[in-house]
Design a protein around this motif. Sequence first.
Motif, PDB file in Angstrom:
ATOM      1  N   ASP A 196     110.058  82.969 -46.627  1.00 14.84           N
ATOM      2  CA  ASP A 196     108.844  82.989 -45.801  1.00 14.84           C
ATOM      3  C   ASP A 196     109.144  82.647 -44.344  1.00 14.84           C
ATOM      4  OD1 ASP A 196     107.307  83.731 -47.867  1.00 14.84           O
ATOM      5  OD2 ASP A 196     106.151  81.862 -48.024  1.00 14.84           O
ATOM      6  N   HIS A 229      94.341  79.726 -39.344  1.00 15.98           N
ATOM      7  CA  HIS A 229      94.855  79.374 -40.664  1.00 15.98           C
ATOM      8  C   HIS A 229      94.173  80.198 -41.765  1.00 15.98           C
ATOM      9  CE1 HIS A 229      96.791  76.882 -43.661  1.00 15.98           C
ATOM     10  NE2 HIS A 229      95.615  76.770 -44.262  1.00 15.98           N
ATOM     11  N   ILE A 230      92.867  80.325 -41.665  1.00 16.95           N
ATOM     12  CA  ILE A 230      92.109  81.112 -42.655  1.00 16.95           C
ATOM     13  C   ILE A 230      92.556  82.584 -42.610  1.00 16.95           C
ATOM     14  CG2 ILE A 230      89.808  82.061 -43.182  1.00 16.95           C
ATOM     15  CD1 ILE A 230      88.666  79.325 -42.211  1.00 16.95           C
ATOM     16  N   GLU A 233      96.057  83.026 -44.018  1.00 13.66           N
ATOM     17  CA  GLU A 233      95.987  82.805 -45.472  1.00 13.66           C
ATOM     18  C   GLU A 233      95.448  84.058 -46.178  1.00 13.66           C
ATOM     19  OE1 GLU A 233      94.703  78.801 -47.216  1.00 13.66           O
ATOM     20  OE2 GLU A 233      92.868  80.002 -47.320  1.00 13.66           O
ATOM     21  N   GLU A 234      94.409  84.655 -45.618  1.00 11.76           N
ATOM     22  CA  GLU A 234      93.833  85.862 -46.229  1.00 11.76           C
ATOM     23  C   GLU A 234      94.790  87.052 -46.110  1.00 11.76           C
ATOM     24  OE1 GLU A 234      91.238  86.236 -48.160  1.00 11.76           O
ATOM     25  OE2 GLU A 234      90.588  84.147 -47.991  1.00 11.76           O
ATOM     26  N   ARG A 236      98.004  86.868 -46.168  1.00 14.06           N
ATOM     27  CA  ARG A 236      99.018  86.666 -47.210  1.00 14.06           C
ATOM     28  C   ARG A 236      98.460  87.014 -48.584  1.00 14.06           C
ATOM     29  NH1 ARG A 236     103.812  84.562 -45.691  1.00 14.06           N
ATOM     30  NH2 ARG A 236     103.902  83.173 -43.880  1.00 14.06           N
ATOM     31  N   LYS A 237      97.235  86.532 -48.855  1.00 14.14           N
ATOM     32  CA  LYS A 237      96.606  86.793 -50.163  1.00 14.14           C
ATOM     33  C   LYS A 237      96.456  88.285 -50.418  1.00 14.14           C
ATOM     34  CE  LYS A 237      93.234  83.257 -50.500  1.00 14.14           C
ATOM     35  NZ  LYS A 237      91.786  83.081 -50.655  1.00 14.14           N
ATOM     36  N   TYR A 241     100.948  90.608 -45.171  1.00 13.68           N
ATOM     37  CA  TYR A 241     101.701  89.872 -44.145  1.00 13.68           C
ATOM     38  C   TYR A 241     102.928  90.643 -43.642  1.00 13.68           C
ATOM     39  CZ  TYR A 241     103.661  85.896 -41.594  1.00 13.68           C
ATOM     40  OH  TYR A 241     104.149  85.086 -40.601  1.00 13.68           O
TER      41      TYR A 241
END
Length: 325
Positions: A196, A229-230, A233-234, A236-237, A241
């Motif tokens: 990562d 951050h949100i 994170e989304e 990546r989910k 990314y």
Amino acid sequence: NWSMKNFIDTEIQRIRTLVGPDAEVIGAVSGGVDSTVAAKLMTEAIGDRFHAILVDNGVLRKDEAKIVKETLTEGLGIQLTVIDAADEFLDKLAGVTDPEKKRKIIGNTFIHVFERCAAQIKPKNSDKEIEFLLQGTLYPDVIESISFKGPSQTIKTHHNVGGLLDNMKLKLIEPLRELFKDEVRELGEIMGIPHDLVWRHPFPGPGIAIRVLGEVTRSQVAIARAADHIYIEEIRKAGLYNQISQAFACLLPVKSVGVMGDQRTYEQVIALRAIETTDFMTADWFPFPHEFLKKVASRIVNEVEGVARVTYDITSKPPATVEWE
Ligand code: XMP
């Protein structure tokens, strides 16, 4: 890969010869792949005669200092000191709105903090002086600093280590200066740097300070950081990314009307940016699925206090730059 393993062995030998049996080396790390690979290489070569420093400038991403500390110290065995200089940077940034001034302040403050920290490291190692400064400079940085003469000449202010070299009488070591980014990543994978981290999007030296448009205050940084951050994170989910070259959230200093429940709100705006590029000189905005944007917008407005509206930046580079400032 044979040639990369060979590069590692050769470079470690070269560093050992250059540094000699007693000298100490210092270097800044940022949590990015270049400085981490350089620090790992240095640690393999001279162990704890290498001192890595992470300066927390108060405009890093969420939990960044903590994550870097864990990864580098526990994961990679690199001797690292984290300096919390957030107040010093943020105090100096107070009232400043001009992007280039922000960059200069951050660059200069970085040099001050780094010098102070280096002076504290010295006595621990008896009478030894620190002699060398490690830099994770890549080949494109070398070229850029020679040929780039545009108005943003001051980009990569954190690479401007001239002050450190002169004031502290340090000699520069740049083990990656002949490599391209993809080669550094390959090196990182071989040297056991977490995947990562190796594939992380680039993050500018001035950090969130140039993603909070206008004045940089603690509360503005907190909003931009939480939204970013949100968003990441989304990304990546959603498994996106690695298709994106760089993505981040910006906080726009304008107020907009919204409605939450049956309350009228009047808060700021977050702009999301995501680009695809090979060289960062030109870039296209990333075509997210609408459902993805809908989800991120709703999460940010609901979870980040102070944000009433989210927009997505659909400008390519040129004419826009990647960063908003
Ligand atoms: P721009 O905004 O110039 O960005 O299109 C191109 C790439 O450079 C990064 N960038 C910076 N990196 N210090 C840095 O270390 C800076 O002051 C800076 N300004 C832009 C940007 O994030 C993008 O990857």
